[in-house]
Write an enzyme that holds these catalytic residues in place. Sequence first.
Site, mmCIF file in Angstrom:
data_model
loop_
_atom_site.group_PDB
_atom_site.id
_atom_site.type_symbol
_atom_site.label_atom_id
_atom_site.label_comp_id
_atom_site.label_asym_id
_atom_site.label_seq_id
_atom_site.Cartn_x
_atom_site.Cartn_y
_atom_site.Cartn_z
ATOM 1 N N ALA A 66 15.511 80.617 1.710
ATOM 2 C CA ALA A 66 15.668 81.647 2.736
ATOM 3 C C ALA A 66 17.138 81.986 2.922
ATOM 4 O O ALA A 66 18.030 81.233 2.519
ATOM 5 C CB ALA A 66 15.071 81.167 4.049
ATOM 6 N N GLY A 109 11.631 78.462 0.087
ATOM 7 C CA GLY A 109 10.664 79.542 -0.077
ATOM 8 C C GLY A 109 10.479 79.962 -1.514
ATOM 9 O O GLY A 109 9.411 80.443 -1.895
ATOM 10 N N GLU A 112 7.973 77.585 -2.811
ATOM 11 C CA GLU A 112 6.680 77.946 -2.221
ATOM 12 C C GLU A 112 6.104 79.200 -2.878
ATOM 13 O O GLU A 112 4.893 79.300 -3.084
ATOM 14 C CB GLU A 112 6.853 78.140 -0.717
ATOM 15 C CG GLU A 112 7.112 76.821 0.004
ATOM 16 C CD GLU A 112 7.503 76.997 1.453
ATOM 17 O OE1 GLU A 112 6.873 76.375 2.317
ATOM 18 O OE2 GLU A 112 8.462 77.766 1.727
ATOM 19 N N GLU A 132 14.149 71.761 3.000
ATOM 20 C CA GLU A 132 14.237 72.288 4.366
ATOM 21 C C GLU A 132 14.614 71.245 5.414
ATOM 22 O O GLU A 132 15.254 71.575 6.421
ATOM 23 C CB GLU A 132 12.900 72.946 4.772
ATOM 24 C CG GLU A 132 12.611 74.269 4.096
ATOM 25 C CD GLU A 132 11.848 74.126 2.791
ATOM 26 O OE1 GLU A 132 11.305 75.117 2.315
ATOM 27 O OE2 GLU A 132 11.816 72.995 2.236
#
Length: 260
Positions: A66, A109, A112, A132
């Site tokens: 992110a 992300g 993911e 994270e």
Amino acid sequence: MHFDNILYEIRDGILYLTLNRPEARNALTPEMWGDISAAVQCAREDDQIRVVIVTGAGEKALASGADIREIHDRDYLKMLLGTAPAALKNLEDLYKPVICAINGYALGGGCELAMACDIRIATRRSRLGQPEVGLSIIPGAGGTQRLSRLVGLGKAKELIYTGKIITAEEAEAIGLVNQVTEDDRDALMAAAQEMARQIMAKGPVAITMAKMAVNLGYETDINTGLMIERLAQTIAFSTEDRKEGTAAFLEKRPAQFKGR
């Protein structure tokens, strides 16, 4: 098709969906997640698209995670909107096969995103991870759920709790990626395209039914999964392509599937 944060290009039945913020290592923003979701909806409705290849622009990353500055300033209640999880669920549920070509980093992300795809191909210099917790947050776009399903509960907990970033070879060994190519973007894309061509040579309805049976069956008990499989097989048997496939085999010729 034009988007602000991604490239959307169709060639020979393949949609190339490319994250396009190379100057920021394709860091993911709410706007980019919105573009991804919109692109998936376009792919869902476009019959000329048979396979999707997701990748990142530049030589450094699929997505490095992110945008940290945006996260720092974000109101915590905005997380309830679920922009990123919704985009990845749309991608995961797309009835067409999705291949992720990972060139460089796939972190947070980005990892993911890769896990929401059906097949993952990386280069030797690729690095994957869910770091994270180092920011005192958790993987929030499906990472706590998809990672354990791919690599097992214990390994997923290790990777999430430590925030460890692993090599492509390590990722392949634990089942996080399917294939590792040389450190070359051309080799990576060639491998992804070859995989796409192999898939497109098969019956498209059968591929859709197989994906639905695998995804839905994995989320339920074995008996329900077997019933989903039986219903999917019944649909596959009802198609013209099934008759074409069996006829082509018996006549020793390539099948000409039409997707019906």
